[in-house]
Each structure stands twice: as C-alpha cells, then as structure tokens.
Design a protein around this motif. Structure first.
Motif, PDB file in Angstrom:
ATOM      1  N   SER A  45       0.814  -1.156  -0.097  1.00  0.00           N
ATOM      2  CA  SER A  45       0.027  -0.059  -0.085  1.00  0.00           C
ATOM      3  C   SER A  45       0.777   1.268  -0.125  1.00  0.00           C
ATOM      4  N   LYS A  68       1.942   1.115  -4.878  1.00  0.00           N
ATOM      5  CA  LYS A  68       0.837   0.642  -5.362  1.00  0.00           C
ATOM      6  C   LYS A  68       1.213  -1.009  -5.670  1.00  0.00           C
ATOM      7  N   THR A  84      -8.175  -2.645  -0.764  1.00  0.00           N
ATOM      8  CA  THR A  84      -8.510  -1.248  -0.935  1.00  0.00           C
ATOM      9  C   THR A  84      -9.705  -0.643  -0.963  1.00  0.00           C
TER      10      THR A  84
END
Length: 218
Positions: A45, A68, A84
């Motif tokens: 993340s 990402k 997410t």
C-alpha cells in the motif's frame, strides 16, 4: 436459490505468506487475524492509514511495501486480501490471483473472490464461525452475540481438559477399542458443569494417569 457454493474450512496459515493490498481499517483486521494465526503477512500500500499497521510495520511484525499493487506481488502467496478502497483495483487483484490459483478475498465484493471471512467466536480451542453467505455482516454478528451467551468462557477450560485427557489416553493406551471407551467416559463426565459451579481444579498428569488406569480396569 441455493448458497452451497461455499465450503466451510479451517486453514493452517502458520508460516505461510499472506498478502494484503490496502492499508486501512479493513486491512488492519485482516492482518491481525493472520498474525494471530502465525502467518507471514506482507502488506502492499502506498500509505498505512491504520496506526496499528504502522506500529506493526515499524516493529517488523509484518512486511510493508510502500507502493501501489503490482501483479508480481502475488508470487509465492498462499492467499491475498484485496482490501483497498478502489473496487476496480480489488477486482483486478482477484483476477490476477485466480489466474495463479491463489486464494483471494475481495473486501468490496465478497462473491468476486474465492473465499469470504466469517465472523468468529473463540473460546480457547473452540472456534464457532458464522456466515450469512454475503447476505449481511450485521446479521452474522447478531448470531455470534447469541452464541457468546450460549458458549461462555468456561468452554476454554473445559476443552483444555478434554485435550489433555485425549492426548494422554493416546499416549498411554495402545488398544484402539480401549482408547475409544476411555474417551467416551471422559466425555460423559460432568466436567463442564463442575467448571460452571466453580469447583473445578485442573488435573495434574498423575491424576489423569490414575483415572486412565482405574477406568481401564472397569
């Protein structure tokens, strides 16, 4: 309409690589569950919005890759949680995982993954899992709360007693028929009631051996 496409199963995640894509509260819940199960947790993340995850990453309790998601992140993973806040990305992760045969849970769309997480009640060795097959997490939590009243904390001590009893019977008794009879006698003991009444004192190994010897003779 049937909902039998889910198979209840308990997975051994100890030492296995479990990937979580996302850094918020949902990811935090997934990570804590997996860490408690002894899994090796890797979070991908750009940011960790959860203070708990930030602390765990700082303590090296889990691995955090600060960027990402990339498809290569799935290499070697036993399972992945797509957690997410981007529904399209979650579906992309699910598609990538499916191609590789990696178990995947999709937080934003349970039916898009290969497994869903039930709500769980734990009493030591006792684990009761409740799922509504995606119909409603709130309903599942209400059912779990009802089970909490039915299966109180006394079950932890009770099942510890049964586990110790069963382990020693397996070690001490060679005959399968004799082991089965002893286990049946152990299950018929009102040990749960004794624990609830507050009169239970944990048995020592010698006490268990004496019980086995006495009941083998009967």
């Amino acid at each position: 309409m049937t909902h039998d496409h889910y198979v209840p199963i308990l997975l051994n995640c100890r030492g296995r690589l479990c990937l979580i894509v996302g850094g918020g509260k949902v990811a935090e819940r997934k990570a804590l569950t997996l860490l408690n199960a002894g899994a090796s947790v890797h979070i991908v993340s750009p940011v960790l919005r959860s203070e708990t995850l930030g602390h765990l990453a700082g303590e090296k309790a889990l691995q955090w890759t600060e960027r990402k998601y990339q498809p290569d992140d799935l290499a070697g993973a036993f399972m992945v949680h797509a957690a997410t806040d981007d529904a399209k990305l979650n579906l992309k992760i699910a598609e990538d995982a499916d191609r590789l045969g990696v178990l995947v849970n999709v937080a934003s769309d349970g039916e898009a993954g290969t497994f869903i997480n039930p709500t769980v009640l734990r009493r030591g060795r006792l684990m009761l899992a409740v799922s509504t097959s995606g119909a409603g997490p709130m309903a599942a939590r209400e059912i779990r709360e009802e089970l909490e009243e039915r299966f109180g904390p006394e079950y932890e001590e009770y099942l510890d007693f049964l586990y110790r009893m069963r382990s020693m019977i397996k070690d001490e008794v060679k005959s399968a028929d004799a082991r089965r009879r002893l286990l049946q006698k152990a299950y018929r003991m009102d040990m749960l009631g004794e624990i609830r009444r507050g009169g239970y004192v944990p048995w020592s190994p010698d006490q268990i051996k004496q019980w086995i010897e006495k009941n083998q003779e009967e």
